[in-house]
Design a protein around this motif. Sequence first.
Motif, short mmCIF file in Angstrom:
data_model
loop_
_atom_site.label_atom_id
_atom_site.label_comp_id
_atom_site.label_asym_id
_atom_site.label_seq_id
_atom_site.Cartn_x
_atom_site.Cartn_y
_atom_site.Cartn_z
N GLN A 1 0.82 -1.23 0.01
CA GLN A 1 -0.15 -0.05 -0.03
C GLN A 1 0.96 1.26 -0.14
OE1 GLN A 1 -3.48 0.39 -0.16
NE2 GLN A 1 -3.57 -1.53 -0.55
N LEU A 2 1.90 1.19 0.80
CA LEU A 2 2.84 2.20 0.77
C LEU A 2 3.48 2.55 -0.67
CD1 LEU A 2 4.70 4.63 2.35
CD2 LEU A 2 6.10 2.78 2.84
N GLU A 3 3.76 1.61 -1.22
CA GLU A 3 4.47 1.78 -2.50
C GLU A 3 3.44 2.34 -3.46
OE1 GLU A 3 5.83 -2.06 -3.33
OE2 GLU A 3 7.47 -2.02 -1.78
N LYS A 4 2.09 1.92 -3.43
CA LYS A 4 0.94 2.22 -4.56
C LYS A 4 0.94 3.78 -4.08
CE LYS A 4 -3.03 1.57 -3.49
NZ LYS A 4 -4.26 0.86 -3.04
N TRP A 5 0.54 4.14 -2.96
CA TRP A 5 0.58 5.51 -2.62
C TRP A 5 1.81 6.44 -2.93
CZ3 TRP A 5 -3.86 7.71 -2.38
CH2 TRP A 5 -5.09 7.06 -1.98
N GLU B 1 -1.58 9.49 3.04
CA GLU B 1 -1.54 7.87 3.29
C GLU B 1 -0.11 7.44 3.29
OE1 GLU B 1 -3.82 5.56 3.22
OE2 GLU B 1 -5.66 6.87 3.32
N VAL B 2 0.55 8.21 2.58
CA VAL B 2 2.32 7.89 2.42
C VAL B 2 2.59 7.90 4.29
CG1 VAL B 2 4.44 8.65 2.05
CG2 VAL B 2 2.55 8.31 0.34
N HIS B 3 2.18 9.13 4.55
CA HIS B 3 2.68 9.50 6.12
C HIS B 3 2.09 8.38 7.14
CE1 HIS B 3 3.58 11.76 9.60
NE2 HIS B 3 2.48 11.95 10.11
N ARG C 1 1.48 5.19 6.48
CA ARG C 1 2.18 4.18 6.45
C ARG C 1 3.59 4.12 6.69
NH1 ARG C 1 -2.42 3.91 3.67
NH2 ARG C 1 -3.70 2.05 3.73
N SER C 2 4.18 5.38 6.85
CA SER C 2 5.52 5.69 7.01
C SER C 2 5.84 6.20 8.28
CB SER C 2 6.21 6.58 5.97
OG SER C 2 5.93 6.29 4.70
N THR C 3 4.79 6.29 9.33
CA THR C 3 5.07 6.81 10.58
C THR C 3 5.72 5.82 11.47
OG1 THR C 3 3.84 8.18 12.22
CG2 THR C 3 2.83 6.07 11.27
N VAL C 4 5.94 6.21 12.79
CA VAL C 4 6.36 5.44 13.90
C VAL C 4 5.07 4.79 14.57
CG1 VAL C 4 7.95 5.50 15.76
CG2 VAL C 4 8.67 6.60 13.89
N MET C 5 5.09 3.67 14.91
CA MET C 5 4.20 3.12 15.81
C MET C 5 4.90 2.48 17.06
SD MET C 5 1.69 -0.52 15.36
CE MET C 5 3.30 -1.38 15.87
N THR C 6 4.48 2.81 18.11
CA THR C 6 5.18 2.74 19.37
C THR C 6 3.93 1.79 20.35
OG1 THR C 6 6.33 4.74 19.42
CG2 THR C 6 5.98 3.52 21.51
N MET C 7 4.37 0.78 20.93
CA MET C 7 3.60 0.05 21.67
C MET C 7 4.52 -0.37 22.97
SD MET C 7 3.47 -3.42 23.00
CE MET C 7 4.48 -4.44 21.70
N SER C 8 4.06 -0.20 24.07
CA SER C 8 4.31 -0.30 25.40
C SER C 8 3.57 -1.65 26.24
CB SER C 8 3.97 0.92 26.29
OG SER C 8 4.62 0.84 27.50
N GLU C 9 4.57 -2.31 26.75
CA GLU C 9 4.33 -3.39 27.52
C GLU C 9 3.56 -3.08 28.74
OE1 GLU C 9 6.18 -7.34 29.60
OE2 GLU C 9 7.41 -5.93 28.96
N GLY C 10 3.96 -1.97 29.33
CA GLY C 10 3.31 -1.83 30.57
C GLY C 10 2.04 -1.08 30.84
#
Length: 234
Positions: free
Chosen positions: A170-174, A221-223, A225-234
Amino acid sequence: MSDDDYEIGYGKPPKHTRFKKGHSGNPAGRPRGAKNKKPPKGIMKTIGELMRNEAERTVTISENGERIEVPIAQVILRKMAADAAKGSDRARKEFLTLALATQKQQIQERASLFEAVINYRHNAWQELERCKMLDIDPPELVPHPSNVDICMRTGAVTITGPIDVGEQRQLEKWQARKSDFEAELRALHDELELAEDDTLKALIEENIADAESILKLARDEVHVRSTVMTMSEG
């Protein structure tokens, strides 16, 4: 007693209609385990889907003088919390039990995801090293292990860019669409500078506005799919 003297009545049907000795009145019999037979799994799955759909179905309520739509599950939780706040021991116990169970499930899910990310990055680096030693082309790894950052101290996981092959496509398409719209926009601006007729200028300006709207969508859309995803365990 002869057959002629046999009295027919309640509990005494004619002899020729009675069950013969040694023969069942239901030859096929009841299927084994029919009494305790459980419903098919498909039915339980359907019930689960129905419950989820009903829980997510929205209803209109009044809040602070405004009419808003909220899921039915939220309405039920609000009622339970309100009853607990008013002093209902039963509501308080049910609400706290549900809250603790939900919190426990969330912690378990985050821990499982954290472990899965660690294993993925470890195995991905091992595979890249193996391909390098064998001098062969590495597989497409999405996300690339270099884009996965794990903080063992805080339990935070940061992934930059697409998280799977589907998002990568999807990123490549956009990205391709974004380039096409940028080129089209430049060409329209060049045409606008050369145009002398007011009617033609107005038409080109409308096309420029449309192209800018589409380009903004592509950039968003590009932004995403290129952004940073952060996940916290606690």
